[in-house]
Design a protein around this motif. Sequence first.
Motif, PDB file in Angstrom:
ATOM      1  N   TRP A 137      64.814 -29.803 -32.016  1.00 59.53           N
ATOM      2  CA  TRP A 137      64.551 -28.301 -31.791  1.00 59.53           C
ATOM      3  C   TRP A 137      65.778 -27.767 -31.576  1.00 59.53           C
ATOM      4  CZ3 TRP A 137      64.704 -25.081 -27.602  1.00 59.53           C
ATOM      5  CH2 TRP A 137      65.401 -25.315 -26.401  1.00 59.53           C
ATOM      6  N   PRO A 139      66.796 -24.159 -30.715  1.00 63.05           N
ATOM      7  CA  PRO A 139      66.966 -22.145 -30.391  1.00 63.05           C
ATOM      8  C   PRO A 139      66.951 -21.469 -31.248  1.00 63.05           C
ATOM      9  CG  PRO A 139      68.672 -22.469 -29.056  1.00 63.05           C
ATOM     10  CD  PRO A 139      68.437 -24.356 -29.364  1.00 63.05           C
ATOM     11  N   GLY A 150      61.913 -21.681 -29.974  1.00 63.33           N
ATOM     12  CA  GLY A 150      62.561 -22.827 -30.068  1.00 63.33           C
ATOM     13  C   GLY A 150      61.345 -23.389 -31.601  1.00 63.33           C
TER      14      GLY A 150
END
Length: 223
Positions: A137, A139, A150
């Motif tokens: 992932w 942000p 995210g």
Amino acid sequence: MAGADISFYSNDPHKAVGCVVILEFPSMEIVYSSCREVELKHPYIPTYLAFREAPIVLSLLEEVKHQHSHIYPQVLFIDGNGTLHPRLFGLACHVGVLADIPSIGVAKNFCALSSEGLTMKGIKEKSSDLLKAPGDWFPIIGKSGTIFGGVIRGTKDARNPVFVSPGHRISLASAVALTVLCCKYRVPEPVRVADAVSREYIRQSLRKQGVSASTSMPAHTMS
């Protein structure tokens, strides 16, 4: 933990079905589900979804609190945005604050924030570069430095990411971690199951009305 979703009748723009499901963690087994058919009082206006949908979810949560308090959820996943919103306060924030429950917004479509330099094209390109494995992932940071949420790849087979943002009483890091733990498919189970249950409710209702069960329900994109 719980998931909340609203599905819509394509043959009647004023009707919808709200659904809350409660799943046991970590098995993701369904321990409770409830659907409610409602008449919509407000039109769909992008980024103002909470005024249309929050009352539906809140009423379903109240039902759980009063009738099944022993399984009241510790965290709520909502099909919609939390802080990933032009005013940093989407549907997941509204519901979380009013119900005073930790809440997480999970969106399947990206809420573009052009004033912050955040576009769908840019997010897609970055996702392609950075999201290589399950749990990866990054942000979502605007040009002002604001962290809106995210972008997450939940599973190996998920070609497209989901967009996660805190709603209430939870950090982005915790929201991301819980989302990844709940992903069997692209969308975390609490939201995926709530969506499936509410859509099945509509299919059954349409069959009773003699309407094709394949009738599609439009999805909202900005909350």
